[in-house]
Structure formats: structure tokens, C-alpha cells
Design a protein around this motif. Structure first.
Motif, PDB file in Angstrom:
ATOM      1  N   ILE A 272       0.848  -1.187   0.000  1.00  0.00           N
ATOM      2  CA  ILE A 272       0.000   0.000   0.000  1.00  0.00           C
ATOM      3  C   ILE A 272       0.884   1.238   0.000  1.00  0.00           C
ATOM      4  N   GLU A 273       0.707   2.109  -0.992  1.00  0.00           N
ATOM      5  CA  GLU A 273       1.506   3.326  -1.117  1.00  0.00           C
ATOM      6  C   GLU A 273       0.578   4.498  -1.428  1.00  0.00           C
ATOM      7  N   LYS A 274       0.650   5.547  -0.634  1.00  0.00           N
ATOM      8  CA  LYS A 274      -0.251   6.686  -0.822  1.00  0.00           C
ATOM      9  C   LYS A 274       0.191   7.633  -1.914  1.00  0.00           C
ATOM     10  N   ASP A 275       1.486   7.541  -2.289  1.00  0.00           N
ATOM     11  CA  ASP A 275       1.993   8.461  -3.309  1.00  0.00           C
ATOM     12  C   ASP A 275       2.571   7.687  -4.480  1.00  0.00           C
ATOM     13  N   GLN A 276       3.888   7.581  -4.570  1.00  0.00           N
ATOM     14  CA  GLN A 276       4.520   6.895  -5.684  1.00  0.00           C
ATOM     15  C   GLN A 276       5.466   5.819  -5.183  1.00  0.00           C
TER      16      GLN A 276
ATOM     17  N   GLU B 118       7.924  -0.468 -10.430  1.00  0.00           N
ATOM     18  CA  GLU B 118       6.549  -0.892 -10.747  1.00  0.00           C
ATOM     19  C   GLU B 118       6.558  -2.200 -11.530  1.00  0.00           C
TER      20      GLU B 118
ATOM     21  N   VAL C 269      -0.398  -3.991  -5.685  1.00  0.00           N
ATOM     22  CA  VAL C 269      -0.119  -2.617  -5.265  1.00  0.00           C
ATOM     23  C   VAL C 269      -1.440  -1.856  -5.162  1.00  0.00           C
TER      24      VAL C 269
ATOM     25  N   LYS D 177      -3.160   1.844  -4.071  1.00  0.00           N
ATOM     26  CA  LYS D 177      -2.888   3.256  -3.809  1.00  0.00           C
ATOM     27  C   LYS D 177      -3.840   3.769  -2.739  1.00  0.00           C
TER      28      LYS D 177
ATOM     29  N   SER E 182      -4.000   5.798   1.597  1.00  0.00           N
ATOM     30  CA  SER E 182      -3.427   6.018   2.921  1.00  0.00           C
ATOM     31  C   SER E 182      -3.957   4.949   3.868  1.00  0.00           C
TER      32      SER E 182
ATOM     33  N   ASN F 286      -8.573   6.216  -0.301  1.00  0.00           N
ATOM     34  CA  ASN F 286      -8.054   6.797  -1.534  1.00  0.00           C
ATOM     35  C   ASN F 286      -9.140   7.683  -2.113  1.00  0.00           C
TER      36      ASN F 286
END
Length: 474
Positions: free
Chosen positions: A38-42, A104, A114, A116, A118, A131
Motif C-alpha cells: 500500500i503506497e499513498k503516493d509513488q 513498478e 499494489v 494506492k 493512505s 483513496n
């Protein structure tokens, strides 16, 4: 959605896709786990997108600038050297984009899911992910916290385009006329020397009385900075950073009094703090250190057995190399492999001109820990290949325990230091003695021979060093 009404089942959940997070994800996938990242940005995190990689693009450009000025000695003549920072920024963005695409692709190839958004903990086995207007709940068997850190802010500094932290400096679109640099870590040194090479006047402000390296490295670094015409101010605390409209001013104070430094821009590097404020770990009762870092054991396990933490949210040096090692260790532990990490022999590097690379104990640290200390030093000016390169500045220093000749530390400043430090790391891990360095053959001519001769100097046997007691007329 009502929390708890529906939870998607997941095996291993990793929060944060920086160097620690994605290394953990791929290693766990290699070992057979179903992994959700889990990634909130890149992907790539701060290191790839705002930190390590962008800053190293800038130091590489500075190195090329310095090298171009030496080309005339080799018969390579250029009429003029012109630097455009806008082109450097374009190149930096291309490099970052290419590397991020590679991460990626690797996640996809390893079948890492993956997501996207918070993430925040709802319980010891459940997280929520937001998200925009979408919200999902996931139940997990194990989780790894890899959310990284945020820059420590300069107290009292107003918000201004002229006052830059470690995330903003690599996006600066114009070369400052006079850059005031606050900090004594590798980032401060790298940016000070990079912008000096680009044409800025640079003033470096240290809170302590010296740099954070071995005393021999500190002396050589001081000489190199003086030669580069970088003004160094030591032993001052920052009182009143301010913007004047045409620049910045900083009031400095110490026991001897105060002084004001003026510049067109101010850059500060004061370390990072763990990015855990909105993670919800307070409701879980995860143990934190007094400084607010997550406490873990040597596998990365927190005080809650199925939750691990890695990277800048944990204690220890705030370095990507630490996060990467911790990520792999946590993943391997979760997958049933015996694994642990040890922070004793983490290398510290600064890609200045010339670069610095160190690992293990300094001479002073070894003495303070009770060792009978012996050292060997060798100047890069006496290395044949360094002479060919026109890069004779620097030295190699080794620290030994004189009672058993076991290596305690390796400290380098000079051409090839970053690449050569791996030899020192392996030697320290293997508890090498001086004979483990002096027995093998070294390629000639090469910078590697400087390490050999530093070890030989430990017992006064370096071939290309003048004996200390011998006076030589020049």
C-alpha cells in the motif's frame, strides 16, 4: 461502509513503497507469500522520488563539472563550460521516472498487489485504506510498517521559496547567488559542494565543532572545503532565520557571541522524524522509543508479534541501506527463514568531490571503547592510479585492535572510496586481521592499492609512504 462490516482477507500487508517496503514485498513474494503493498503516493518512496536519487543526480553533475575542468591536462580542450540547471532538472526527472517504472515492473513481475491509498491500523490484524472517496478494510496475517520519515523543520523558519529542506533542494530551478547551508550530515555536505560547483557562493554552518567523521577525515575534509572556497562556520546555534525579500538572514549564536549570515537562499538538513502520526499505532500500543521511533528486535518485529517495522520509522541511522536490509530481513522472518540485521557495520557515504566512505569504529570511538588502538594511513597523493586520474586528494585510514590485529574501522576520502568501502564492510563482518588484507594480490595500477598500503602502514611497511622518522630533502 461500517468498519468491520466487510474486510478483504490478505496474507502480508506492507504499508509504504519506499526502498525498504518494496524490497520487503519482492523478497516475500520470492519466498512464496501473497503480498499487498500500500503506497499513498509513488512507488520508490522518498528515496527515489525526493531524496537519494535526485540528490545523487546533482552530485554527479557537480562531479562532471569538476572533471571537465581537468580535461585540458589530457589534451581535451573546450572553449567554455556552460551550466543550465533546467536541463539538469529534466534529466533528474527522467532518471527518477525510469527507476520508478522499473520498481513498478518488478512488483508486477513478482505478482505483488499494489494498492494506492493512505493506510491506518484499526486493530492488530486489520487496516483501513482511504483513496479519495474510496474506503476499504483489509484483514492481514502479518504487516510491515515502512512509511519512512519527514524532514525535521528548522525552528522559526518562515515559509519561503528561498528556504529549502531536503525534499525541496533538488527542485530548485535557479542557481543561488549565495547558498547558506545548515547541517553537518552527508546531505548538507553534498549540496554545499554541488552548488559550489554550479557557481554558488556557499557558507556551511555546523552546530558542532567539527564534522561527524574520523578525525583524519575531518582534517582532510576541512582542507578540501577551504580549497573549494566554501566558508565554514562551526559551533553556532540557529536563532532567527528570516527572509528579507531579496534573500535570507540567519542569526547565529554561541558562547563567544553572535553573528549574522546573509545569503540569497537557505538550505537546511537536520535529519528526519518518523512518519507515523496518522498511522493509528497509538490505539495498538506499539512500543516507541523516547525519540518517537518504533522499537523492533533484530528481525524487525515490533512489540506486537505479527507487525514489523523497517526503515526511517525505526531507531538507528536514517539511511536507505538500513531500510533495504531491514525489509529483506523482516520478509524472510515472516516467511520462516532464520534472518536478522545488524546495524554495526552500515556504511556511511557522502558523494562530494572527492567522496567520503566510512564503516566501523573511528580511532576515537575505538579508544573510548577500551581497545588498544593501532592505525594505518595512506595518502591518495602517493597512489599511482590516482595520479593518472588527476584525483590525488584524500586518504585511507584503517583502525585496528593492536592486541590481536583485528580490523575495527575503515575510513576513506578520495577517488573510488564509495566502491572500495565494500571491501572494508566484508572484512569487518569476517573479523579480518591485517594479514587478510596484505596476503592477496591487488590490481596495478588501481585505487585499491591505497587500501593495501593503509593496512601495511599499520605496521610501518607501506612501500609508498616515507618513514615517519626519516627526514627527506626535497
Amino acid at each position: 461502509m461500517v468498519v468491520g462490516e466487510l474486510a478483504h482477507e490478505r496474507d502480508l500487508v506492507i504499508i509504504g513503497g519506499g526502498p525498504g517496503g518494496y524490497h520487503a514485498a519482492i523478497r516475500a513474494a520470492q519466498l512464496g507469500k501473497n503480498v499487498t503493498l500500500i503506497e499513498k503516493d509513488q512507488l520508490g518512496g522518498i528515496c527515489l522520488n525526493k531524496g537519494c536519487i535526485p540528490s545523487k543526480v546533482m552530485t554527479h553533475a557537480a562531479e562532471r563539472m569538476a572533471a571537465s575542468r581537468q580535461d585540458e591536462m589530457l589534451g581535451i580542450e573546450t572553449r567554455s563550460i556552460h551550466f543550465e540547471i533546467s536541463k539538469l532538472l529534466n534529466y533528474k526527472n527522467q532518471v527518477v521516472s525510469q527507476l520508478r517504472s522499473g520498481v513498478e515492473a518488478l512488483c508486477k513481475a513478482n505478482k505483488v498487489e499494489v494498492i494506492k491509498g493512505s493506510a491506518f491500523f484499526l486493530s492488530e490484524d486489520k487496516i483501513g485504506v482511504e483513496n479519495e472517496d474510496k474506503y476499504e478494510v483489509y484483514r492481514f496475517n502479518e504487516a510491515i510498517i515502512a512509511t519512512g520519515g519527514t524532514p525535521v523543520k528548522l525552528s522559526g523558519a518562515p515559509k519561503s521559496d528561498r528556504i529549502l529542506d531536503i525534499w525541496a533542494i533538488s527542485d530548485l530551478s535557479a542557481v543561488p547567488e549565495h547558498l547558506v547551508v545548515i547541517g553537518d550530515d552527508y546531505i548538507a555536505l553534498e549540496m554545499a559542494m554541488a552548488f559550489q560547483a554550479f557557481g554558488s557562493k556557499v557558507t556551511l554552518v555546523l552546530s558542532g565543532e567539527d564534522y561527524a567523521f574520523d578525525s583524519s577525515i575531518n582534517r582532510e575534509l576541512g582542507r578540501i572545503l577551504k580549497k573549494a572556497r566554501i566558508t565554514v562556520v562551526k559551533g553556532y546555534s540557529i536563532e532567527e532565520p528570516a527572509e528579507t525579500g531579496v534573500g535570507v538572514t540567519v542569526l547565529l549564536s554561541c558562547e563567544k557571541g553572535s553573528k549574522t549570515v546573509e545569503g540569497s537562499h537557505l538550505f537546511y538538513s537536520l535529519g528526519t522524524k518518523p512518519q507515523i502520526d496518522h498511522l493509528g499505532i497509538d490505539r495498538l500500543g506499539i512500543k516507541l522509543s523516547q525519540e518517537g521511533f518504533i522499537v523492533t528486535d533484530q528481525t524487525g518485529r515490533t512489540s506486537i508479534s505479527n507487525i514489523f517495522a523497517i526503515g526511517d520509522v525505526t531507531e538507528g541511522p536514517q539511511l536507505a541501506v538500513k531500510a533495504i536490509k531491514q525489509g529483506k530481513t523482516a520478509a524472510e522472518t515472516i516467511c520462516g527463514r532464520a534472518s536478522e540485521n545488524d546495524l554495526n557495520f552500515i556504511p556511511h557515504i557522502a558523494r562530494i568531490q572527492p567522496p567520503i566512505a566510512t564503516v566501523g569504529l573511528t580511532e576515537q570511538e575505538a579508544a573510548e571503547q577500551g581497545y588498544e588502538v593501532g592505525i594505518g594511513e595512506f595518502s591518495m597523493s602517493a597512489n599511482g592510479f590516482a595520479a593518472i586520474l588527476g584525483k590525488k586528494e584524500g586518504l585511507v585510514k584503517v583502525v585496528f585492535d593492536k592486541q590481536n590485529d583485528v580490523l575495527l574501522g575503515v575510513h576513506m576520502i578520495g577517488a573510488g572510496a564509495v566502491e572500495l568501502i565494500s571491501n572494508g564492510i566484508q572484512a569487518l563482518e569476517m573479523a579480518a586481521r591485517d594479514e587478510d588484507f596484505t596476503f592477496p594480490s591487488y590490481p596495478h595500477p588501481s585505487v585499491n592499492e591505497a587500501l593495501l598500503e593503509a593496512v601495511e602502514a599499520f605496521k610501518g611497511e607501506a612501500i609508498h609512504s616515507v618513514p615517519k622518522k626519516q627526514k627527506v630533502k626535497i
